[in-house]
Design a protein around this motif. Structure first.
Motif, PDB file in Angstrom:
ATOM      1  N   GLU A 265       0.831  -1.203   0.000  1.00  0.00           N
ATOM      2  CA  GLU A 265       0.000   0.000   0.000  1.00  0.00           C
ATOM      3  C   GLU A 265       0.862   1.248   0.000  1.00  0.00           C
ATOM      4  OE1 GLU A 265      -3.931   1.761   2.337  1.00  0.00           O
ATOM      5  OE2 GLU A 265      -2.858   0.014   3.123  1.00  0.00           O
ATOM      6  N   GLU A 266       1.999   1.203   0.670  1.00  0.00           N
ATOM      7  CA  GLU A 266       2.890   2.363   0.726  1.00  0.00           C
ATOM      8  C   GLU A 266       3.435   2.707  -0.660  1.00  0.00           C
ATOM      9  OE1 GLU A 266       7.073   3.794   2.899  1.00  0.00           O
ATOM     10  OE2 GLU A 266       6.199   1.833   3.355  1.00  0.00           O
ATOM     11  N   ARG A 267       3.957   1.710  -1.376  1.00  0.00           N
ATOM     12  CA  ARG A 267       4.475   1.959  -2.722  1.00  0.00           C
ATOM     13  C   ARG A 267       3.366   2.417  -3.658  1.00  0.00           C
ATOM     14  NH1 ARG A 267       7.296  -3.091  -2.129  1.00  0.00           N
ATOM     15  NH2 ARG A 267       5.780  -4.021  -3.539  1.00  0.00           N
ATOM     16  N   LEU A 268       2.209   1.812  -3.503  1.00  0.00           N
ATOM     17  CA  LEU A 268       1.072   2.176  -4.341  1.00  0.00           C
ATOM     18  C   LEU A 268       0.694   3.634  -4.136  1.00  0.00           C
ATOM     19  CD1 LEU A 268      -0.876   0.746  -6.324  1.00  0.00           C
ATOM     20  CD2 LEU A 268      -2.393   0.350  -4.387  1.00  0.00           C
ATOM     21  N   ASP A 269       0.602   4.057  -2.891  1.00  0.00           N
ATOM     22  CA  ASP A 269       0.258   5.448  -2.592  1.00  0.00           C
ATOM     23  C   ASP A 269       1.301   6.402  -3.155  1.00  0.00           C
ATOM     24  OD1 ASP A 269      -2.030   4.647  -1.304  1.00  0.00           O
ATOM     25  OD2 ASP A 269      -1.180   4.800   0.718  1.00  0.00           O
ATOM     26  N   GLN A 270       2.564   6.018  -3.080  1.00  0.00           N
ATOM     27  CA  GLN A 270       3.638   6.856  -3.620  1.00  0.00           C
ATOM     28  C   GLN A 270       3.485   7.022  -5.126  1.00  0.00           C
ATOM     29  OE1 GLN A 270       7.216   4.895  -2.318  1.00  0.00           O
ATOM     30  NE2 GLN A 270       7.203   5.877  -0.318  1.00  0.00           N
ATOM     31  N   THR A 271       3.157   5.930  -5.812  1.00  0.00           N
ATOM     32  CA  THR A 271       2.983   5.998  -7.262  1.00  0.00           C
ATOM     33  C   THR A 271       1.799   6.880  -7.628  1.00  0.00           C
ATOM     34  OG1 THR A 271       3.921   3.791  -7.571  1.00  0.00           O
ATOM     35  CG2 THR A 271       2.593   4.663  -9.360  1.00  0.00           C
ATOM     36  N   VAL A 272       0.674   6.689  -6.948  1.00  0.00           N
ATOM     37  CA  VAL A 272      -0.516   7.486  -7.239  1.00  0.00           C
ATOM     38  C   VAL A 272      -0.228   8.976  -6.998  1.00  0.00           C
ATOM     39  CG1 VAL A 272      -2.894   7.971  -6.539  1.00  0.00           C
ATOM     40  CG2 VAL A 272      -2.124   5.603  -6.799  1.00  0.00           C
ATOM     41  N   ARG A 273       0.419   9.275  -5.872  1.00  0.00           N
ATOM     42  CA  ARG A 273       0.736  10.682  -5.568  1.00  0.00           C
ATOM     43  C   ARG A 273       1.706  11.260  -6.591  1.00  0.00           C
ATOM     44  NH1 ARG A 273       1.096   8.832  -0.207  1.00  0.00           N
ATOM     45  NH2 ARG A 273       3.377   8.916  -0.338  1.00  0.00           N
ATOM     46  N   SER A 274       2.697  10.474  -6.997  1.00  0.00           N
ATOM     47  CA  SER A 274       3.699  10.991  -7.932  1.00  0.00           C
ATOM     48  C   SER A 274       3.096  11.304  -9.295  1.00  0.00           C
ATOM     49  CB  SER A 274       4.848   9.988  -8.088  1.00  0.00           C
ATOM     50  OG  SER A 274       4.421   8.831  -8.777  1.00  0.00           O
ATOM     51  N   LEU A 275       2.070  10.551  -9.686  1.00  0.00           N
ATOM     52  CA  LEU A 275       1.435  10.798 -10.982  1.00  0.00           C
ATOM     53  C   LEU A 275       0.510  12.010 -10.921  1.00  0.00           C
ATOM     54  CD1 LEU A 275       0.670   7.147 -12.117  1.00  0.00           C
ATOM     55  CD2 LEU A 275       2.555   8.631 -12.802  1.00  0.00           C
ATOM     56  N   GLY A 276      -0.039  12.276  -9.749  1.00  0.00           N
ATOM     57  CA  GLY A 276      -0.821  13.485  -9.535  1.00  0.00           C
ATOM     58  C   GLY A 276      -1.949  13.681 -10.524  1.00  0.00           C
TER      59      GLY A 276
END
Length: 258
Positions: free
Chosen positions: A38-49
């Protein structure tokens, strides 16, 4: 104006999966990301913005969880146009003596059974809508014994067989299925040329890790980038690739030719 497609990417929390997600999002598609972390997933979603990108933690070895994930996607878009089955783990170049049942089952379970679970989950919807693109992420390890461990090689070879059979079964419904097989790629697993080469050669044989060896193994003389894999995946998802199915596209800097 072309309607945004509904795209599912597994193993999207980092590396190739994250690059694939970014490529589809930049094209204006709605992208639904699955990853165990979930942590990596959240990072990816946030980075794509992007409001077009959503994610949920999913264990690809859990078939029911993947079906629930696809139902979640269909509830939001009414369809699944593209599946990129990318989730996978590496086995540390373990040979037959070093590979026990636990490691074998883990690598096969995530890399091969996880791929089966993903395509099984989306295939019913794609058959109903009579269209779809399935792209599985394989590896040069399916064709060459040296680069990776025995369980990883077996899993990636299995993905090729699985994908060819998908092409045979699903072509009548307007669905294509292809494998993208990377060579040495700079990802979170192996980020530098030295780390990649350290995995490709057996230190006990006294083979030096240097640029000359990289040039010998890979005509391009360098590892690939996740974005280069993503570009090939994106091509195979488009109308220009409508007559390509059951194929394996190697993206490896010419390694398979040597």
């Amino acid at each position: 104006m072309t309607e945004p497609r509904s795209v599912v990417v597994t193993g999207a929390g980092s590396g190739i999966g994250a690059a694939v997600a970014a490529t589809f999002a930049e094209a204006g598609d709605r992208v639904f990301l699955a990853d165990l972390s979930e942590e990596r997933l959240d990072q990816t979603v946030r980075s794509l913005g992007s409001e077009l990108v959503q994610g949920r933690p999913v264990d690809v070895t859990d078939a029911a969880a993947l079906h629930d994930f696809v139902d979640w996607v269909v509830a939001r878009t009414g369809r699944v146009d593209v599946l990129v089955s990318n989730a996978g783990v590496f086995d540390g170049v373990a040979d037959i003596q070093e590979t026990g049942a636990e490691l074998w089952n883990k690598i096969i379970g995530i890399n091969l059974t996880g791929c089966f679970n993903a395509v099984k989950a989306v295939s019913e919807q794609m058959i109903t809508q009579r269209s779809g693109r399935i792209i599985t992420i394989g590896s040069i390890a399916a064709s060459r014994a040296m680069p990776d461990g025995i369980a990883y090689c077996a899993a990636k070879a299995g993905i090729e067989g699985l994908t060819r059979r998908l092409a045979y079964d699903l072509g009548q419904y307007g669905i294509t299925a292809n494998v993208v097989a990377p060579g040495a790629i700079r990802t979170g697993i192996r980020a530098t040329s030295e780390e990649i080469l350290g995995d490709l050669v057996d230190a006990n044989r006294g083979v030096g890790v240097n640029a000359d060896l990289m040039n010998l193994l890979i005509p391009a003389g360098r590892p690939g980038l996740p974005e280069e894999i993503a570009a090939t995946v994106f091509f195979l998802s488009g109308e220009g690739a409508a007559y390509i199915s059951g194929d394996v596209v190697h993206v490896d800097g010419g390694w398979i030719a040597t």
